[in-house]
Design a protein around this motif. Structure first.
Motif, mmCIF file in Angstrom:
data_model
loop_
_atom_site.group_PDB
_atom_site.id
_atom_site.type_symbol
_atom_site.label_atom_id
_atom_site.label_comp_id
_atom_site.label_asym_id
_atom_site.label_seq_id
_atom_site.Cartn_x
_atom_site.Cartn_y
_atom_site.Cartn_z
ATOM 1 N N ALA A 1 46.796 38.136 36.559
ATOM 2 C CA ALA A 1 45.750 39.164 36.540
ATOM 3 C C ALA A 1 46.236 40.436 37.223
ATOM 4 C CB ALA A 1 44.496 38.633 37.237
ATOM 5 N N ALA A 2 46.906 40.304 38.370
ATOM 6 C CA ALA A 2 47.364 41.497 39.103
ATOM 7 C C ALA A 2 48.396 42.274 38.284
ATOM 8 C CB ALA A 2 47.948 41.087 40.456
ATOM 9 N N ILE A 3 49.372 41.560 37.722
ATOM 10 C CA ILE A 3 50.434 42.255 36.968
ATOM 11 C C ILE A 3 49.832 42.969 35.749
ATOM 12 C CG2 ILE A 3 52.580 41.945 35.626
ATOM 13 C CD1 ILE A 3 52.949 41.334 38.617
ATOM 14 N N LEU A 4 48.964 42.271 35.009
ATOM 15 C CA LEU A 4 48.394 42.879 33.791
ATOM 16 C C LEU A 4 47.478 44.054 34.134
ATOM 17 C CD1 LEU A 4 49.607 40.400 32.403
ATOM 18 C CD2 LEU A 4 47.514 40.193 31.079
ATOM 19 N N ALA A 5 46.631 43.881 35.147
ATOM 20 C CA ALA A 5 45.694 44.961 35.494
ATOM 21 C C ALA A 5 46.474 46.187 35.964
ATOM 22 C CB ALA A 5 44.724 44.485 36.570
ATOM 23 N N GLU A 6 47.523 45.954 36.741
ATOM 24 C CA GLU A 6 48.318 47.094 37.234
ATOM 25 C C GLU A 6 49.036 47.818 36.091
ATOM 26 O OE1 GLU A 6 50.587 45.264 40.363
ATOM 27 O OE2 GLU A 6 48.913 45.368 41.780
ATOM 28 N N GLU A 7 49.231 47.137 34.984
ATOM 29 C CA GLU A 7 49.836 47.782 33.806
ATOM 30 C C GLU A 7 48.766 48.355 32.880
ATOM 31 O OE1 GLU A 7 53.090 48.405 32.799
ATOM 32 O OE2 GLU A 7 53.477 47.939 34.899
ATOM 33 N N GLY A 8 47.510 48.371 33.347
ATOM 34 C CA GLY A 8 46.458 49.053 32.603
ATOM 35 C C GLY A 8 45.689 48.185 31.618
ATOM 36 N N HIS A 9 45.908 46.866 31.623
ATOM 37 C CA HIS A 9 45.151 46.000 30.707
ATOM 38 C C HIS A 9 43.735 45.761 31.244
ATOM 39 C CE1 HIS A 9 48.459 44.955 27.992
ATOM 40 N NE2 HIS A 9 49.225 45.077 29.071
ATOM 41 N N ASP A 10 42.819 45.608 30.310
ATOM 42 C CA ASP A 10 41.428 45.317 30.672
ATOM 43 C C ASP A 10 41.311 43.795 30.839
ATOM 44 O OD1 ASP A 10 38.626 45.153 30.775
ATOM 45 O OD2 ASP A 10 38.527 44.977 28.585
ATOM 46 N N VAL A 11 41.282 43.348 32.111
ATOM 47 C CA VAL A 11 41.409 41.916 32.424
ATOM 48 C C VAL A 11 40.084 41.355 32.932
ATOM 49 C CG1 VAL A 11 42.448 40.318 34.096
ATOM 50 C CG2 VAL A 11 43.879 42.029 32.965
ATOM 51 N N LEU A 12 39.709 40.209 32.398
ATOM 52 C CA LEU A 12 38.554 39.473 32.937
ATOM 53 C C LEU A 12 39.033 38.073 33.327
ATOM 54 C CD1 LEU A 12 35.518 39.169 33.502
ATOM 55 C CD2 LEU A 12 35.207 38.520 31.110
ATOM 56 N N ILE A 13 38.830 37.719 34.606
ATOM 57 C CA ILE A 13 39.211 36.380 35.088
ATOM 58 C C ILE A 13 37.947 35.530 35.124
ATOM 59 C CG2 ILE A 13 40.291 35.082 36.970
ATOM 60 C CD1 ILE A 13 41.107 37.907 38.142
ATOM 61 N N VAL A 14 38.016 34.316 34.584
ATOM 62 C CA VAL A 14 36.891 33.397 34.785
ATOM 63 C C VAL A 14 37.364 32.220 35.631
ATOM 64 C CG1 VAL A 14 35.569 34.018 32.748
ATOM 65 C CG2 VAL A 14 37.313 32.251 32.546
ATOM 66 N N GLU A 15 36.551 31.843 36.590
ATOM 67 C CA GLU A 15 36.908 30.789 37.539
ATOM 68 C C GLU A 15 35.732 29.821 37.650
ATOM 69 O OE1 GLU A 15 39.497 29.545 39.494
ATOM 70 O OE2 GLU A 15 37.907 28.101 39.913
ATOM 71 N N GLU A 16 36.033 28.565 37.439
ATOM 72 C CA GLU A 16 34.986 27.536 37.469
ATOM 73 C C GLU A 16 34.364 27.367 38.859
ATOM 74 O OE1 GLU A 16 36.485 23.881 35.973
ATOM 75 O OE2 GLU A 16 34.687 22.743 36.476
ATOM 76 N N GLY A 17 35.193 27.503 39.891
ATOM 77 C CA GLY A 17 34.711 27.237 41.253
ATOM 78 C C GLY A 17 34.112 28.470 41.909
ATOM 79 N N PRO A 18 33.617 28.294 43.153
ATOM 80 C CA PRO A 18 32.999 29.402 43.878
ATOM 81 C C PRO A 18 34.029 30.250 44.622
ATOM 82 C CG PRO A 18 32.878 27.412 45.189
ATOM 83 C CD PRO A 18 33.567 27.025 43.907
ATOM 84 N N TRP A 19 33.608 31.428 45.054
ATOM 85 C CA TRP A 19 34.416 32.236 45.978
ATOM 86 C C TRP A 19 34.102 31.746 47.392
ATOM 87 C CZ3 TRP A 19 37.809 36.379 44.922
ATOM 88 C CH2 TRP A 19 38.355 36.985 46.070
ATOM 89 N N VAL A 20 35.099 31.321 48.130
ATOM 90 C CA VAL A 20 34.899 30.873 49.519
ATOM 91 C C VAL A 20 35.905 31.643 50.372
ATOM 92 C CG1 VAL A 20 34.946 28.895 51.098
ATOM 93 C CG2 VAL A 20 34.288 28.546 48.703
ATOM 94 N N ASP A 21 35.410 32.484 51.279
ATOM 95 C CA ASP A 21 36.346 33.251 52.108
ATOM 96 C C ASP A 21 37.129 32.323 53.019
ATOM 97 O OD1 ASP A 21 36.085 35.943 51.368
ATOM 98 O OD2 ASP A 21 34.142 36.068 52.384
ATOM 99 N N GLN A 22 38.403 32.675 53.247
ATOM 100 C CA GLN A 22 39.205 31.927 54.222
ATOM 101 C C GLN A 22 38.462 31.928 55.553
ATOM 102 O OE1 GLN A 22 42.424 30.531 54.363
ATOM 103 N NE2 GLN A 22 42.623 30.645 52.143
ATOM 104 N N GLY A 23 38.366 30.770 56.188
ATOM 105 C CA GLY A 23 37.707 30.695 57.484
ATOM 106 C C GLY A 23 36.252 30.233 57.378
ATOM 107 N N GLU A 24 35.689 30.288 56.165
ATOM 108 C CA GLU A 24 34.294 29.838 55.996
ATOM 109 C C GLU A 24 34.165 28.330 56.207
ATOM 110 O OE1 GLU A 24 31.579 30.393 52.391
ATOM 111 O OE2 GLU A 24 32.596 32.318 52.552
ATOM 112 N N VAL A 25 35.205 27.591 55.812
ATOM 113 C CA VAL A 25 35.214 26.141 56.066
ATOM 114 C C VAL A 25 36.505 25.786 56.810
ATOM 115 C CG1 VAL A 25 33.793 25.422 54.100
ATOM 116 C CG2 VAL A 25 36.228 25.693 53.783
ATOM 117 N N ALA A 26 36.453 24.720 57.605
ATOM 118 C CA ALA A 26 37.641 24.331 58.376
ATOM 119 C C ALA A 26 38.722 23.825 57.423
ATOM 120 C CB ALA A 26 37.273 23.249 59.377
ATOM 121 N N PRO A 27 39.971 24.323 57.582
ATOM 122 C CA PRO A 27 41.044 23.866 56.710
ATOM 123 C C PRO A 27 41.232 22.348 56.804
ATOM 124 C CG PRO A 27 41.801 25.655 58.142
ATOM 125 C CD PRO A 27 40.428 25.293 58.588
ATOM 126 N N PHE A 28 41.506 21.703 55.693
ATOM 127 C CA PHE A 28 41.823 20.265 55.596
ATOM 128 C C PHE A 28 40.650 19.366 55.964
ATOM 129 C CE2 PHE A 28 45.818 22.480 56.892
ATOM 130 C CZ PHE A 28 46.446 22.412 55.670
#
Ligand SMILES: Cc1cc2nc3c(=O)[nH]c(=O)nc-3n(C[C@H](O)[C@H](O)[C@H](O)COP(=O)(O)OP(=O)(O)OC[C@H]3O[C@@H](n4cnc5c(N)ncnc54)[C@H](O)[C@@H]3O)c2cc1C
Length: 476
Positions: free
Chosen positions: A21-48
């Motif tokens: 996504a980063a490489i294509l978007a930086e080259e000007g492509h119109d990119v849409l990423i779909v992700e099945e899971g949620p966005w969870v910020d690092q630190g929101e849950v204890a690692p491991f």
């Protein structure tokens, strides 16, 4: 019903999807990423932690490849995929591996120097480095045991940033949500989390649209090209559901591991970190390292002979878990089953693989005894407690891979790339054989498991292919 349009649809936001996504978007492509899971910020849950497994792993981490023995595996299922939950241990792909892939699978334009120079970019972007300060006790144990045996090993660098002057446990994992996804967004890429792609709709060799679900609601997306980066288990399932079959899901390759827990005289457990030392004396066939040792996982590691091992759980702070990982000759299958959401996964270890697991466990137990372990609890049914070399011989006599709790977190090779159509699902740059606009760009492409932790290989291959995609598109 919600509808979206884009030029390039990227399915999955892990090591492969985020970099693409980063490489294509930086080259000007119109990119849409779909992700099945949620966005969870690092630190929101204890690692491991078990909490993390619930929120960021597929099926809470309870997934299995059936076989004799069955192999438990885990996949990240969240923004950033496996990069959010993994140990961050960084290995460039070995030269011998690159050479094997190039020649056996006929991968074109795959010079080792080019791949290694992309690795150097990845190292910069993810601040790959060694621990600047003190190591955890679990790291010191592995180093001590290995050095006393005169075995080779080393600290493995990680994609971490560390606050000035601090040590091992203060690092922040430089996962995709902190690196390549923000880069993609800055260049204009869009992302839909909690969106599961159910089906790619085709018109002959061309894919035209995708059907998704978002919290029970139907979503459709129309695109020019689709790049599937769902990881080595989901990618072949997505492709099979679209009716693509050629060499897809037939050659799953993993690094199987066996584990043990070891008890020491005093506290050694750091629940939210793992050992950064790996023993490489028997590499590439066999490597030893440290596993997540959160109290819940310690309890799990003792269940193979709970009657004898169970009492140790109350002293969990004095315990740490370690693994022996092997390269595998065996292969597995990923197959969709009509009407069932998740694919059926099977894996067949060869006799050589099973023997190697036994040897690995015995040598790992030896490292633990040399490091001063009071008791070692091997993870196979009715294993004995190992306190000395005599017990070790008993353990070796009783071991059978079919009784062991075998697991893996390195999943590869279910849509191998290369110009040899007899062996490969995609061409040398990830375009599916038999399709005009369907690409793969994740761990599924690696023709074989690399023999080292795979994320750097996945990222380097994905960046290479994304650049090629941009070059080809610029010409079209
Ligand atoms: C616990 C653990 C520890 C690990 N430790 C290390 C390590 O120390 N070093 C190392 O090099 N490697 C490690 N790995 C492996 C590494 O994380 C993977 O090799 C890498 O993440 C694979 O990248 P990928 O893009 O193929 O898949 P992933 O990173 O798994 O990303 C795939 C993404 O696609 C999404 N997806 C799947 N299906 C769909 C769908 N139908 N619709 C929408 N989205 C979908 C998933 O939710 C997921 O987020 C570890 C992995 C795990 C699980």
């Amino acid at each position: 019903m919600t509808h979206h349009d884009c030029d390039v649809l990227i399915v999955g936001s892990g090591a492969g999807g985020a970099t693409t996504a980063a490489i294509l978007a930086e080259e000007g492509h119109d990119v849409l990423i779909v992700e099945e899971g949620p966005w969870v910020d690092q630190g929101e849950v204890a690692p491991f932690s078990l909490d993390q497994m619930g929120k960021q792993y597929r099926s809470g981490g309870v997934t299995v490849a059936l076989g004799l023995p069955s192999i438990a595996y885990t996949e990240g299922r969240c923004a950033g995929g496996g990069t959010e939950v993994n140990s961050g241990l960084y290995w460039r792909p070995p030269e011998a591996t690159l050479e094997l892939w190039r020649s056996r699978y006929k991968i074109k334009d795959f010079a080792s120097d080019d791949i290694i120079s992309i690795c150097a970019e990845v190292e910069d972007a993810l601040t790959v480095q060694r621990v600047p300060g003190e190591h955890t006790p679990a790291t010191d144990i592995l180093r001590r045991g290995s050095e006393r045996l005169g075995w080779q090993g080393d600290e493995i660098p990680r994609w971490m940033s560390y606050p000035e002057g601090d040590g091992a446990t203060d690092g922040q994992r430089q996962s995709m949500t902190r690196t390549f996804l923000p880069r993609a967004f800055a260049a204009g890429a869009r992302m839909l989390c909690d969106h599961r792609l159910d089906k790619i709709v085709r018109n002959g060799r061309r894919a035209v649209s995708a059907e998704l679900t978002n919290e029970g609601r139907d979503v459709t997306i129309a695109f020019r090209d689709v790049i599937v980066c769902g990881g080595a288990i989901q990618t072949p399932a997505i492709l099979q559901r679209a009716g693509f079959r050629h060499r897809i899901g037939r050659t799953l390759a993993v690094h199987p591991t066996v584990k043990l827990a070891a008890r020491f005289d005093g506290a050694v457990n750091t629940p939210d970190d793992v050992s950064v030392y790996q023993v490489k004396q028997f590499a590439p066939n066999m490597s030893f390292g440290g596993s997540a040792s959160h109290p819940g996982l310690v309890a799990l590691a003792l269940t193979d002979n709970w009657r004898e091992f169970g009492a140790a759980v109350s002293a969990w702070t004095d315990l740490a878990i370690y693994y022996a990982a092997i390269t595998s000759e065996g292969r597995g299958l990923v197959q969709t089953v009509p009407g069932v959401r998740d694919p059926l996964v099977t894996y067949r270890l060869t006799k050589r693989d099973r023997d190697l697991l036994g040897q690995g466990l015995a040598r790992l137990a030896m490292v633990m005894l040399e490091a001063g372990a009071l008791e070692v609890y091997p993870a196979f049914k009715n294993a004995p407690i190992v306190r000395n070399r005599r017990d070790l011989a008993t353990m070796t006599g009783l071991f059978a891979a079919t009784k062991a709790s075998v697991m893996t977190v390195h999943l590869c090779s279910t849509a191998p790339m290369g110009d040899d159509e007899k062996l490969c699902a995609t061409n040398s740059h990830g375009l599916l054989h038999g399709a005009d606009n369907v690409f793969v760009n994740d761990a599924a492409l690696l023709p074989e498991a690399p023999g080292v932790n795979p994320q750097a290989s996945v990222m380097a291959v994905a960046i290479r292919n994304a650049r090629r995609y941009c070059d080809e598109r610029a010409k079209a």
